[in-house]
Design a protein around this motif. Structure first.
Motif, PDB file in Angstrom:
ATOM      1  N   ALA A  87     -30.878  20.640  59.985  1.00  0.00           N
ATOM      2  CA  ALA A  87     -32.142  21.285  60.342  1.00  0.00           C
ATOM      3  C   ALA A  87     -33.301  20.304  60.387  1.00  0.00           C
ATOM      4  N   THR A  88     -33.262  19.293  59.530  1.00  0.00           N
ATOM      5  CA  THR A  88     -34.413  18.392  59.403  1.00  0.00           C
ATOM      6  C   THR A  88     -34.186  17.007  59.986  1.00  0.00           C
ATOM      7  N   GLY A  89     -32.917  16.658  60.273  1.00  0.00           N
ATOM      8  CA  GLY A  89     -32.627  15.315  60.746  1.00  0.00           C
ATOM      9  C   GLY A  89     -32.532  14.291  59.643  1.00  0.00           C
ATOM     10  N   LEU A  90     -32.667  14.719  58.388  1.00  0.00           N
ATOM     11  CA  LEU A  90     -32.595  13.792  57.263  1.00  0.00           C
ATOM     12  C   LEU A  90     -31.143  13.560  56.868  1.00  0.00           C
ATOM     13  N   GLN A  91     -30.840  12.360  56.427  1.00  0.00           N
ATOM     14  CA  GLN A  91     -29.518  12.053  55.907  1.00  0.00           C
ATOM     15  C   GLN A  91     -29.588  12.168  54.389  1.00  0.00           C
ATOM     16  N   LEU A  92     -29.164  13.324  53.890  1.00  0.00           N
ATOM     17  CA  LEU A  92     -29.275  13.628  52.468  1.00  0.00           C
ATOM     18  C   LEU A  92     -27.964  13.301  51.758  1.00  0.00           C
ATOM     19  N   ALA A  93     -28.069  12.818  50.543  1.00  0.00           N
ATOM     20  CA  ALA A  93     -26.889  12.443  49.767  1.00  0.00           C
ATOM     21  C   ALA A  93     -26.137  13.684  49.310  1.00  0.00           C
ATOM     22  N   PRO A  94     -24.804  13.594  49.117  1.00  0.00           N
ATOM     23  CA  PRO A  94     -24.048  14.743  48.600  1.00  0.00           C
ATOM     24  C   PRO A  94     -24.519  15.175  47.217  1.00  0.00           C
ATOM     25  N   THR A  95     -25.201  14.284  46.502  1.00  0.00           N
ATOM     26  CA  THR A  95     -25.659  14.594  45.144  1.00  0.00           C
ATOM     27  C   THR A  95     -27.057  15.203  45.122  1.00  0.00           C
ATOM     28  N   VAL A  96     -27.584  15.595  46.268  1.00  0.00           N
ATOM     29  CA  VAL A  96     -28.986  15.999  46.330  1.00  0.00           C
ATOM     30  C   VAL A  96     -29.265  17.226  45.471  1.00  0.00           C
ATOM     31  N   THR A  97     -28.277  18.130  45.314  1.00  0.00           N
ATOM     32  CA  THR A  97     -28.522  19.309  44.479  1.00  0.00           C
ATOM     33  C   THR A  97     -28.433  18.983  42.997  1.00  0.00           C
ATOM     34  N   PHE A  98     -27.881  17.827  42.654  1.00  0.00           N
ATOM     35  CA  PHE A  98     -27.896  17.379  41.259  1.00  0.00           C
ATOM     36  C   PHE A  98     -29.209  16.664  40.954  1.00  0.00           C
ATOM     37  N   ASP A  99     -29.678  15.895  41.930  1.00  0.00           N
ATOM     38  CA  ASP A  99     -30.927  15.172  41.741  1.00  0.00           C
ATOM     39  C   ASP A  99     -32.123  16.124  41.726  1.00  0.00           C
ATOM     40  N   HIS A 100     -32.014  17.222  42.447  1.00  0.00           N
ATOM     41  CA  HIS A 100     -33.101  18.204  42.565  1.00  0.00           C
ATOM     42  C   HIS A 100     -32.459  19.575  42.365  1.00  0.00           C
ATOM     43  N   PRO A 101     -32.308  20.009  41.106  1.00  0.00           N
ATOM     44  CA  PRO A 101     -31.370  21.097  40.762  1.00  0.00           C
ATOM     45  C   PRO A 101     -31.840  22.514  41.018  1.00  0.00           C
ATOM     46  N   THR A 102     -33.018  22.724  41.596  1.00  0.00           N
ATOM     47  CA  THR A 102     -33.452  24.072  41.948  1.00  0.00           C
ATOM     48  C   THR A 102     -33.894  24.079  43.410  1.00  0.00           C
ATOM     49  N   PRO A 103     -33.844  25.246  44.076  1.00  0.00           N
ATOM     50  CA  PRO A 103     -34.335  25.308  45.454  1.00  0.00           C
ATOM     51  C   PRO A 103     -35.780  24.825  45.589  1.00  0.00           C
ATOM     52  N   ALA A 104     -36.613  25.139  44.619  1.00  0.00           N
ATOM     53  CA  ALA A 104     -38.014  24.718  44.694  1.00  0.00           C
ATOM     54  C   ALA A 104     -38.134  23.193  44.632  1.00  0.00           C
ATOM     55  N   SER A 105     -37.418  22.565  43.693  1.00  0.00           N
ATOM     56  CA  SER A 105     -37.509  21.110  43.577  1.00  0.00           C
ATOM     57  C   SER A 105     -36.864  20.427  44.767  1.00  0.00           C
ATOM     58  N   LEU A 106     -35.792  21.020  45.311  1.00  0.00           N
ATOM     59  CA  LEU A 106     -35.154  20.439  46.489  1.00  0.00           C
ATOM     60  C   LEU A 106     -36.074  20.544  47.699  1.00  0.00           C
ATOM     61  N   ALA A 107     -36.761  21.682  47.838  1.00  0.00           N
ATOM     62  CA  ALA A 107     -37.700  21.840  48.953  1.00  0.00           C
ATOM     63  C   ALA A 107     -38.812  20.795  48.870  1.00  0.00           C
ATOM     64  N   ALA A 108     -39.309  20.546  47.657  1.00  0.00           N
ATOM     65  CA  ALA A 108     -40.352  19.534  47.490  1.00  0.00           C
ATOM     66  C   ALA A 108     -39.830  18.156  47.871  1.00  0.00           C
ATOM     67  N   PHE A 109     -38.585  17.865  47.483  1.00  0.00           N
ATOM     68  CA  PHE A 109     -37.997  16.566  47.821  1.00  0.00           C
ATOM     69  C   PHE A 109     -37.823  16.421  49.329  1.00  0.00           C
ATOM     70  N   VAL A 110     -37.330  17.463  49.985  1.00  0.00           N
ATOM     71  CA  VAL A 110     -37.154  17.402  51.437  1.00  0.00           C
ATOM     72  C   VAL A 110     -38.502  17.152  52.119  1.00  0.00           C
ATOM     73  N   GLY A 111     -39.551  17.800  51.606  1.00  0.00           N
ATOM     74  CA  GLY A 111     -40.880  17.548  52.164  1.00  0.00           C
ATOM     75  C   GLY A 111     -41.303  16.103  52.018  1.00  0.00           C
TER      76      GLY A 111
END
Length: 638
Positions: A300-324
């Motif tokens: 959706a964003t064109g970003l190459q995200l690591a498979p560990t991204v949900t461990f590094d940012h463990p909530t939807p809110a923190s992951l959304a902030a990281f994607v931003g």
């Protein structure tokens, strides 16, 4: 966009004819084998390769002219795996692959995916049906029962493939009309000018992606693969819309994206089921769901995200902030280097060579290449361990002792995500720590020796376990690492309660008679299969990290260990295993000095995937039988 076009595979939609009508130079091939032969014989390579993608998931349809596959896909209809094959074809290295689906995506924000739409969501159904969808009036609903759910799934997989080939792959969804195919050259020119890699064509109208998510005050109705809505060309990409949005609006858009995609991968009917402040583990996101979520966000964003991204940012809110933050970083990088795509493809010459050697079944050479290339990586010594230690991932969570420390396999796609399901199964029972190994990020340095690496891992474990009893777990090559760390801790006077090796072979396995004929090739092939199956991110950095650790432990042999050692053996061989019919040589995992051996269901990979529950149960049973068991096993009782 004119150039020279090749249409590969059966052409039920008459794409070749439609392209010729608008003056495009077209050459047609019945299958990929015919195209390969023609290009090898000197046929001029095309600028564009058009391949029609059917909804059926089976691969290989492009490789031969045989009849329809078991799923009923027309002869020559391609799958996402076939598209990956085209992208890897050396003779087509300079061509853009145009993967065409038919009615795979919704083209309006309120479209409902699925044939059940017409039955259950009639616009005349009244205000209750509208309210269920967060709409003021059911007449605002765009019912499209013609959408193909199988094609939608194929589109989803193709979007994930864009992470690997953002500059060579374009996705186009058509309505099946002749006008749509005649519009393709113009559509691709528009997409190129707008920096888009996915678009839809309805009749002669070109539609490019835009954010089409439910309003924040209404529930989201999700189809099985939840394809994004598409809007008229020129409305802008995700990146552009987010960049132009006010800060508070951008944050809302990103939260809606992460929450909606999380609901989709977990199979929820609406996004209201997702608390954006809850941890992904509590929501039920395991290793597979984490990869699927990463793939959706990346597409959706064109970003190459690591498979560990949900461990590094463990909530939807923190992951959304990281994607931003990552979108801003990517936009800044493009402003300084306009040739860099969003997120940037990290595939380089080493990845290409490794892939080519694997395709030729030359796995010994592939392993040698990444080992040799790892010598060029920057390194650090024992004095610099602190600043080169990645933050460990904490899973599980509970008062029962011992604590568990898990070491991943050290392949090119390894990381804490390997133990996501393992940790979820122990949630509320035991604490689980997964140390990370440096090297997987492009700016990481590698340890200069096995001693430095083991020292780094021991320094991670010691403060976490404190005075509590603990068990080490290692899978595959992670078993070697777990054993080396256990020995180091024993030298420091901190003895593990036990060490569990999950289908681990000693490092010399690849050289032993009866194993050298198949072991390395089967393991690397299994890794490549998972890269394709789960659209895993891999790169020159991750490959040379894998090669570097193998090189550092070359010649290592397990020293004597006082702690008890459990070996868990997979009962099913992986593809490529050579089984001695006489039974004289056992293909199963082995470990010198293992005090206990337990067979568990699954193969080398699936014992921590599909069969993780039985693997966890076997380890837990073994832990319960250790000598220290029964003495103050709960911290709350100490």
């Amino acid at each position: 966009v004119r150039g020279r076009w090749a249409v590969v595979g059966a052409d039920p939609d008459a794409a070749g004819l439609a392209l010729r009508i608008v003056g495009v130079d077209v050459v047609e091939f019945a299958d990929l084998a015919g195209a390969r032969a023609a290009f090898a014989a000197g046929e001029q390579p095309p600028d564009y390769v058009l391949v029609s993608v059917a909804g059926a998931p089976a691969a290989g349809a492009l490789d031969g002219p045989d009849g329809a596959d078991p799923a009923g896909r027309p002869r020559g209809g391609a799958s996402p795996a076939d598209v990956t094959t085209l992208l890897a074809e050396e003779t087509l290295a300079g061509a853009t692959v145009v993967a065409v689906t038919q009615r795979a995506v919704a083209v309006t924000p309120n479209a409902v995916v699925g044939p059940e739409a017409a039955e259950n969501l009639d616009p005349a159904a009244g205000p209750e049906a509208a309210a269920d969808l967060g709409l003021e009036d059911a007449r605002d609903l765009d019912l499209d029962p013609g959408l193909d759910l199988a094609a939608a799934q194929a589109w989803e997989q193709l979007r994930a493939a864009l992470l690997d080939e953002p500059k060579r792959l374009v996705l186009v969804d058509v309505d099946g009309s002749e006008a749509a195919f005649q519009t393709l050259p113009t559509a691709l020119a528009l997409a190129r000018d707008e920096g888009e890699t996915q678009l839809a064509v309805r009749d002669s109208t070109v539609l490019l992606p835009r954010l089409a998510r439910p309003a924040s005050d209404g529930p989201a109705r999700l189809g099985p693969s939840d394809p994004d809505g598409l809007g008229p060309a020129g409305e802008g990409t995700w990146t552009r819309r987010l960049a132009e949005a006010a800060e508070d609006e951008r944050a809302k858009l990103l939260r809606a994206l992460v929450v909606t995609d999380t609901a989709a991968v977990l199979g929820h009917d609406d996004a209201e089921a997702i608390d954006d402040d809850a941890e992904f583990a509590d929501l039920g996101v395991d290793s597979l769901a984490a990869v699927q979520l990463r793939n959706r966000l990346g597409a959706a964003t064109g970003l190459q995200l690591a498979p560990t991204v949900t461990f590094d940012h463990p909530t939807p809110a923190s992951l959304a902030a990281f994607v931003g933050e990552e979108l801003i970083r990517a936009a800044d990088a493009r402003s300084r280097r306009p040739d860099i795509a969003d997120g940037g493809s990290r595939h380089g010459p080493i990845t290409a060579l490794f892939r080519a050697l694997g395709a030729a079944d030359r796995y010994d050479e592939a392993g040698g290449v990444i080992g040799l290339a790892s010598v060029l990586r920057e390194t650090f010594d024992a004095a610099a361990v602190a600043e080169n230690t990645p933050q460990a991932a904490r899973l599980g969570g509970g008062a029962t002792l011992p604590r568990i420390v898990c070491f991943p396999a050290l392949s090119a796609i390894s990381g804490p995500h390997e133990y996501a399901r393992f940790g979820n199964l122990l949630r509320g029972e035991r604490d689980v720590l997964v140390p990370r190994s440096p090297g997987y990020a492009e700016d990481d340095r590698l340890p200069d020796s096995a001693e430095t690496y083991v020292h780094l891992l021991a320094e991670t474990v010691v403060p976490w376990v404190g005075s509590d009893p603990f068990v080490l777990v290692g899978r595959s090559m992670g078993g070697t690492i777990a054993y080396a760390v256990a020995h180091r801790l024993e030298q420091l006077g901190l003895q593990p309660a036990g060490l569990a090796l999950v289908d681990s072979y000693p490092l010399e396995a690849a050289t032993l008679e009866g194993l050298r004929e198949w072991w390395l090739a089967a393991m690397l092939r299994g890794m490549l299969d998972r890269i394709e199956q789960y659209q895993m991110v891999w790169s020159d950095s991750s490959l040379t990290t894998m090669g570097g650790y193998i090189r550092l432990f070359d010649g290592w042999r397990p020293p004597p260990l006082r702690s008890p050692v459990l070996l868990l053996r997979a009962t099913e061989p992986i593809p490529g295993t050579i089984i001695d019919p006489t039974g004289a040589r056992d293909w199963r995992a082995f470990w010198p000095g293992a005090s206990d051996v337990v067979d568990v269901p699954g193969d080398h990979f699936t014992i921590l995937e599909d069969h993780c529950a039985t693997t966890v149960a076997a380890i837990s049973t073994w832990i319960d039988g250790l000598a220290w068991s029964g003495h103050d096993t709960d911290r709350e009782n100490q």
